[in-house]
Design a protein around this motif. Structure first.
Motif, short mmCIF file in Angstrom:
data_model
loop_
_atom_site.label_atom_id
_atom_site.label_comp_id
_atom_site.label_asym_id
_atom_site.label_seq_id
_atom_site.Cartn_x
_atom_site.Cartn_y
_atom_site.Cartn_z
N ASP A 58 -38.38 25.81 22.20
CA ASP A 58 -38.03 27.16 22.66
C ASP A 58 -36.56 27.47 22.39
O ASP A 58 -36.22 28.54 21.91
N LYS A 59 -35.75 26.49 22.73
CA LYS A 59 -34.30 26.67 22.58
C LYS A 59 -33.92 26.87 21.11
O LYS A 59 -33.19 27.80 20.77
N VAL A 60 -34.45 25.98 20.27
CA VAL A 60 -34.15 26.08 18.84
C VAL A 60 -34.60 27.43 18.28
O VAL A 60 -33.83 28.15 17.64
N LEU A 61 -35.83 27.79 18.58
CA LEU A 61 -36.37 29.04 18.05
C LEU A 61 -35.65 30.25 18.63
O LEU A 61 -35.41 31.23 17.93
N TYR A 62 -35.32 30.14 19.91
CA TYR A 62 -34.64 31.27 20.53
C TYR A 62 -33.32 31.55 19.83
O TYR A 62 -32.99 32.70 19.51
N HIS A 63 -32.55 30.49 19.59
CA HIS A 63 -31.23 30.71 19.00
C HIS A 63 -31.29 31.03 17.51
O HIS A 63 -30.42 31.71 16.99
N LEU A 64 -32.31 30.52 16.86
CA LEU A 64 -32.44 30.85 15.43
C LEU A 64 -32.93 32.28 15.26
O LEU A 64 -32.53 32.97 14.34
N ALA A 65 -33.82 32.69 16.12
CA ALA A 65 -34.43 34.00 15.97
C ALA A 65 -34.44 34.76 17.29
O ALA A 65 -35.50 35.02 17.86
N PRO B 82 -28.48 26.77 29.16
CA PRO B 82 -29.82 26.66 29.74
C PRO B 82 -30.90 27.12 28.76
O PRO B 82 -30.64 28.01 27.93
N VAL B 83 -32.03 26.50 28.88
CA VAL B 83 -33.14 26.87 28.02
C VAL B 83 -33.63 28.26 28.43
O VAL B 83 -33.82 28.51 29.61
N PRO B 84 -33.79 29.14 27.48
CA PRO B 84 -34.28 30.47 27.86
C PRO B 84 -35.67 30.38 28.46
O PRO B 84 -36.44 29.47 28.15
N GLN B 85 -35.95 31.33 29.30
CA GLN B 85 -37.29 31.39 29.90
C GLN B 85 -38.29 31.42 28.74
O GLN B 85 -38.17 32.25 27.86
N PRO B 86 -39.24 30.49 28.74
CA PRO B 86 -40.18 30.47 27.61
C PRO B 86 -40.95 31.78 27.51
O PRO B 86 -41.24 32.42 28.53
#
Lengths: 219, 190
Positions: A58-65, B82-86
Motif C-alpha cells: 500500500d505504501k509503495v503504491l500510494y507514494h508511486l501513484a 505512517p502507512v496510508p489508510q488502505p
C-alpha cells in the motif's frame, strides 16, 4: 548429507504439512519459505504473508501513484504475481525488497499503458490530494498529545509534498527512501543514467527540505 | 552533466539565494553541486574522495551541517511515514486475491482441457493420413528393399544389362519410337 540442512527447513516443512494455522506464528523468513514449499503456495500461509506485507505494498503504491484511484486493484495484481513467482525468490530474507520490486514493476507497466492512452496534458496536471480520500493511520507508538499534532501535521505535509513532486522526481525519491533501492537499481529500473538518478534524488530532496523546513529544523 | 537539470529548472529550482545577480549563477551551481554531493553522501553513493570532501564540509561548514541535519530529519520522516489508510481492508484483498488465484487454476484447467482437445484433434488429423499411408508406406518400404536387394544382383550380373537399360528406358518414351525409327530409317537408307 541431509543432516547438514538448517533446522528451520525441517521445522517449517513439518509445521507446514501438519497445521497451516501456525502460519501466523512463523517468523517472516519461515513464512516466506513455507509459501515456497509445495506446488503452489499454501492458502493459509499466503494469506498470512499478505496480511503482514500488504501495508508495505500500500505504501509503495500510494507514494508511486498518489493520484490513482485503483490502487486496490493494483495491490491485488501485485499479490497474484507474488503468488505465481514466490518460488523463484532465491533468498527469503530479500522478500520485502523483492515485493517492492514487483509492485514497482507493476506500477511502471501501468504507467506506460496510461501514458499511451491518455493525453500528454494530463501528465502535466498537478497532483493534488484534495479529494479527501486520505485518512492517515497513526503509528501505534504515539507520542504525547501536542507532539502528536505536529507530527501528524508534518506527516500530512510530507505526504502532500511528495505527491506534489513532478512524477520522475517523486518515483525516484520513493524508490530510494521508501523502497531503499541503490542508485544503480533505480537507474536500471527507470532507464536513466546514474548521474540522472543522483540529480533527481538531490532535487527532490532539495524541494522537500525547502517546503518542510519549519518541521525539519524543529527537531 | 545532468541532462535533466535545465529542462526542469522551472519546476525544481533550488531555493533562491540572496546573492547578487552577478555571481548568483556560480553560487547556485556550486550550491547545487554541493547539495547533490551531500545527498549522494547520505545514500552512501560517493567515492572515497567525495566522502572525505563532504566530511570536511561537515566539520567546517555550518550551512552544510544544517542541511545535513535537515536531510537526516527528512529521511527519518520518510522512514516513519505512517502507512496510508488502505484503499480496501486487508482481509478483502486477501479474499479477492485467493479467489482469483484459485479461479485461475480452474481457468487454466479449461485452457489446458481445450489445449488437450486441440492436441487430440491435431493428433487425429495427423494420424489419419498416416493411418492410410501405412499401406503405401509399407508398400514403399517393402518395394525399396526389393529394389536395393535386386540391384546388387543386377550389378553382379554384369554391366551389360545396366548399360543396356538406360538406352531403352531413360529417354522419353514418346521420342524413342521416333528416334529408333529414325535410326532404323537411316540405317535402312544406308
Amino acid at each position: 548429507m541431509s543432516q547438514s540442512f538448517p533446522v528451520s527447513w525441517s521445522s517449517v516443512e513439518a509445521t507446514a504439512s501438519q497445521t497451516p494455522v501456525q502460519a501466523e506464528k512463523l517468523p517472516n523468513y519461515d513464512l516466506v519459505l513455507q509459501c515456497q514449499t509445495g506446488h503452489r503456495p499454501e492458502k493459509a500461509a499466503f494469506a498470512e504473508l499478505m496480511r503482514r506485507y500488504q501495508s508495505h505494498v500500500d505504501k509503495v503504491l500510494y507514494h508511486l501513484a498518489p493520484d490513482w484511484q485503483d490502487r486496490a486493484d493494483l495491490a491485488q495484481e501485485v499479490w497474484i504475481r507474488v503468488y505465481r513467482n514466490v518460488k523463484r525468490l532465491n533468498d527469503p530474507i530479500k522478500f520485502r525488497g523483492w515485493l517492492s520490486r514487483i509492485a514497482t514493476n507493476l506500477f511502471y507497466d501501468e504507467l506506460r499503458k496510461r501514458k499511451r492512452n491518455s493525453s500528454p496534458l494530463s501528465l502535466d496536471a498537478p497532483l493534488t490530494l484534495d479529494d479527501g480520500e486520505l485518512d492517515w493511520e497513526i503509528a501505534s507508538a504515539t507520542p504525547g498529545p501536542e507532539e502528536d499534532l505536529t507530527t501528524r501535521e508534518f506527516y500530512d505535509q510530507l505526504n502532500e509534498a511528495i505527491a506534489d513532486l513532478p512524477e520522475v522526481f517523486r518515483t525516484t525519491i520513493v524508490l530510494r527512501e521508501i523502497e531503499g533501492m541503490a542508485y544503480e537499481e533505480i537507474a536500471e529500473l527507470t532507464g536513466v543514467s546514474l548521474g540522472t538518478v543522483k540529480s533527481r534524488i538531490a532535487r527532490a530532496r532539495h524541494r522537500l527540505q525547502t517546503q518542510l523546513q519549519q518541521y525539519l529544523d524543529g527537531g | 552533466m545532468n541532462p535533466d537539470l535545465d529542462p526542469l529548472n522551472n519546476s525544481m529550482q533550488p531555493s533562491s539565494d540572496p546573492a547578487s545577480p552577478k555571481d548568483s549563477f556560480e553560487s547556485t551551481t556550486l550550491q547545487r553541486d554541493r547539495f547533490e554531493l551531500l545527498s549522494a553522501y547520505l545514500d552512501g553513493e560517493v567515492t572515497a574522495a567525495e566522502r572525505k570532501q563532504v566530511e570536511e564540509w561537515l566539520v567546517d561548514d555550518v550551512t552544510v551541517q544544517k542541511l545535513h541535519a535537515r536531510l537526516m530529519m527528512l529521511r527519518q520522516g520518510f522512514r516513519s511515514l505512517p502507512v496510508p489508510q488502505p484503499s480496501q481492508p486487508v482481509e478483502q484483498t486477501v479474499e479477492k486475491v485467493l479467489a482469483q488465484v484459485e479461479r485461475r487454476p480452474k481457468l487454466s484447467l479449461v485452457w489446458g482441457g481445450s489445449a488437450i482437445a486441440a492436441l487430440f484433434v491435431g493428433a487425429v488429423t495427423i494420424i489419419s493420413p498416416i493411418v492410410r499411408p501405412p499401406a503405401s508406406q509399407v508398400a514403399i518400404k517393402t518395394s525399396q528393399p526389393a529394389v536395393t536387394n535386386s540391384q546388387p544382383s543386377v550389378e553382379s550380373d554384369g554391366l551389360l544389362v545396366a548399360l543396356d537399360q538406360p538406352v531403352l528406358a531413360i529417354p522419353k518414351e514418346a521420342t524413342t519410337p521416333k528416334a529408333t525409327t529414325g535410326v532404323k530409317s537411316n540405317s535402312s537408307a544406308h
